[in-house]
Design a protein around this motif. Sequence first.
Motif, PDB file in Angstrom:
ATOM      1  N   ARG A  30       0.857  -1.172   0.000  1.00 18.21           N
ATOM      2  CA  ARG A  30       0.000   0.000   0.000  1.00 18.21           C
ATOM      3  C   ARG A  30       0.897   1.228   0.000  1.00 18.21           C
ATOM      4  N   ALA A  31       0.326   2.325  -0.391  1.00 22.28           N
ATOM      5  CA  ALA A  31       1.087   3.569  -0.395  1.00 22.28           C
ATOM      6  C   ALA A  31       1.394   3.951   1.050  1.00 22.28           C
ATOM      7  N   PRO A  32       2.599   4.414   1.300  1.00 24.47           N
ATOM      8  CA  PRO A  32       2.938   4.793   2.669  1.00 24.47           C
ATOM      9  C   PRO A  32       2.137   6.009   3.113  1.00 24.47           C
ATOM     10  N   ASP A  33       1.839   6.057   4.425  1.00 24.05           N
ATOM     11  CA  ASP A  33       1.094   7.187   4.970  1.00 24.05           C
ATOM     12  C   ASP A  33       1.955   8.440   4.996  1.00 24.05           C
ATOM     13  N   VAL A  34       3.250   8.260   5.214  1.00 23.28           N
ATOM     14  CA  VAL A  34       4.168   9.394   5.287  1.00 23.28           C
ATOM     15  C   VAL A  34       5.437   9.075   4.508  1.00 23.28           C
ATOM     16  N   VAL A  35       6.163  10.128   4.161  1.00 20.64           N
ATOM     17  CA  VAL A  35       7.445   9.991   3.490  1.00 20.64           C
ATOM     18  C   VAL A  35       8.517   9.965   4.569  1.00 20.64           C
ATOM     19  N   GLY A  36       9.492   9.086   4.430  1.00 21.10           N
ATOM     20  CA  GLY A  36      10.572   9.017   5.407  1.00 21.10           C
ATOM     21  C   GLY A  36      10.231   8.073   6.545  1.00 21.10           C
ATOM     22  N   PRO A  37      10.761   8.363   7.733  1.00 22.97           N
ATOM     23  CA  PRO A  37      10.526   7.484   8.884  1.00 22.97           C
ATOM     24  C   PRO A  37       9.037   7.365   9.220  1.00 22.97           C
ATOM     25  N   PRO A  38       8.606   6.221   9.734  1.00 24.03           N
ATOM     26  CA  PRO A  38       7.184   6.025  10.044  1.00 24.03           C
ATOM     27  C   PRO A  38       6.730   6.871  11.225  1.00 24.03           C
ATOM     28  N   LEU A  39       5.418   7.023  11.318  1.00 32.45           N
ATOM     29  CA  LEU A  39       4.823   7.768  12.434  1.00 32.45           C
ATOM     30  C   LEU A  39       5.022   7.014  13.739  1.00 32.45           C
ATOM     31  N   GLY A  40       5.172   7.766  14.819  1.00 30.45           N
ATOM     32  CA  GLY A  40       5.231   7.161  16.137  1.00 30.45           C
ATOM     33  C   GLY A  40       3.824   6.900  16.642  1.00 30.45           C
ATOM     34  N   ALA A  41       3.719   6.383  17.839  1.00 29.81           N
ATOM     35  CA  ALA A  41       2.412   6.099  18.427  1.00 29.81           C
ATOM     36  C   ALA A  41       1.647   7.403  18.637  1.00 29.81           C
ATOM     37  N   ASP A  42       0.401   7.429  18.236  1.00 28.99           N
ATOM     38  CA  ASP A  42      -0.505   8.568  18.408  1.00 28.99           C
ATOM     39  C   ASP A  42      -0.010   9.845  17.745  1.00 28.99           C
ATOM     40  N   GLN A  43       0.758   9.750  16.654  1.00 32.05           N
ATOM     41  CA  GLN A  43       1.197  10.929  15.916  1.00 32.05           C
ATOM     42  C   GLN A  43       0.379  11.067  14.648  1.00 32.05           C
ATOM     43  N   LYS A  44       0.200  12.298  14.207  1.00 29.04           N
ATOM     44  CA  LYS A  44      -0.491  12.579  12.959  1.00 29.04           C
ATOM     45  C   LYS A  44       0.524  13.170  11.992  1.00 29.04           C
ATOM     46  N   PRO A  45       0.408  12.880  10.692  1.00 33.51           N
ATOM     47  CA  PRO A  45       1.379  13.408   9.738  1.00 33.51           C
ATOM     48  C   PRO A  45       1.293  14.925   9.616  1.00 33.51           C
ATOM     49  N   VAL A  46       2.434  15.523   9.308  1.00 30.99           N
ATOM     50  CA  VAL A  46       2.550  16.961   9.104  1.00 30.99           C
ATOM     51  C   VAL A  46       2.939  17.163   7.648  1.00 30.99           C
ATOM     52  N   SER A  70       6.403  12.612   9.353  1.00 33.47           N
ATOM     53  CA  SER A  70       6.137  12.540  10.792  1.00 33.47           C
ATOM     54  C   SER A  70       6.597  13.848  11.432  1.00 33.47           C
ATOM     55  N   PRO A  71       6.021  14.235  12.566  1.00 29.42           N
ATOM     56  CA  PRO A  71       6.426  15.487  13.228  1.00 29.42           C
ATOM     57  C   PRO A  71       7.913  15.515  13.572  1.00 29.42           C
ATOM     58  N   ASP A  72       8.481  14.390  13.978  1.00 28.24           N
ATOM     59  CA  ASP A  72       9.906  14.344  14.304  1.00 28.24           C
ATOM     60  C   ASP A  72      10.757  14.601  13.063  1.00 28.24           C
ATOM     61  N   TYR A  73      10.370  13.992  11.947  1.00 28.73           N
ATOM     62  CA  TYR A  73      11.124  14.177  10.708  1.00 28.73           C
ATOM     63  C   TYR A  73      10.969  15.606  10.194  1.00 28.73           C
ATOM     64  N   ALA A  74       9.789  16.198  10.361  1.00 28.30           N
ATOM     65  CA  ALA A  74       9.577  17.593   9.959  1.00 28.30           C
ATOM     66  C   ALA A  74      10.514  18.506  10.747  1.00 28.30           C
ATOM     67  N   ARG A  75      10.669  18.254  12.025  1.00 30.84           N
ATOM     68  CA  ARG A  75      11.566  19.054  12.866  1.00 30.84           C
ATOM     69  C   ARG A  75      13.014  18.930  12.376  1.00 30.84           C
ATOM     70  N   ARG A  76      13.423  17.712  12.022  1.00 31.21           N
ATOM     71  CA  ARG A  76      14.782  17.499  11.511  1.00 31.21           C
ATOM     72  C   ARG A  76      14.984  18.216  10.177  1.00 31.21           C
ATOM     73  N   LEU A  77      13.983  18.129   9.289  1.00 28.03           N
ATOM     74  CA  LEU A  77      14.097  18.802   7.990  1.00 28.03           C
ATOM     75  C   LEU A  77      14.163  20.320   8.154  1.00 28.03           C
ATOM     76  N   ARG A  78      13.382  20.861   9.089  1.00 29.17           N
ATOM     77  CA  ARG A  78      13.438  22.309   9.345  1.00 29.17           C
ATOM     78  C   ARG A  78      14.811  22.714   9.841  1.00 29.17           C
ATOM     79  N   GLY A  79      15.364  21.942  10.758  1.00 32.81           N
ATOM     80  CA  GLY A  79      16.682  22.242  11.311  1.00 32.81           C
ATOM     81  C   GLY A  79      17.788  22.197  10.273  1.00 32.81           C
ATOM     82  N   GLN A  80      17.625  21.364   9.252  1.00 30.63           N
ATOM     83  CA  GLN A  80      18.629  21.244   8.209  1.00 30.63           C
ATOM     84  C   GLN A  80      18.386  22.186   7.034  1.00 30.63           C
TER      85      GLN A  80
END
Length: 86
Positions: A30-46, A70-80
């Motif tokens: 199936r198509a992935p819900d998010v690009v990059g690392p998977p979502l953590g528990a109870d996270q919504k995609p950004v 995922s919110p964590d990956y979005a934070r990393r992308l913003r920082g870079q």
Amino acid sequence: MATNTITKKPATAAEEIAESVEAHPERARRAPDVVGPPLGADQKPVTVTLSHHLRINGTDYTPGAEIPVSPDYARRLRGQGFVART
């Protein structure tokens, strides 16, 4: 030397995929819900807008592309510096 006289009709790519999925439904991707690392528990995609070219898991994303991450990956992308300012 024996010659095979039976000709097999070549299958199209769509028919081959359909046959493969019917034979092995657990292998259907199936198509992935998010690009990059998977979502953590109870996270919504950004959704982020990229400011630079980025290659993730073999897929190229051009500047201006909006991708769900995922919110964590979005934070990393913003920082870079890969996320455009809005």
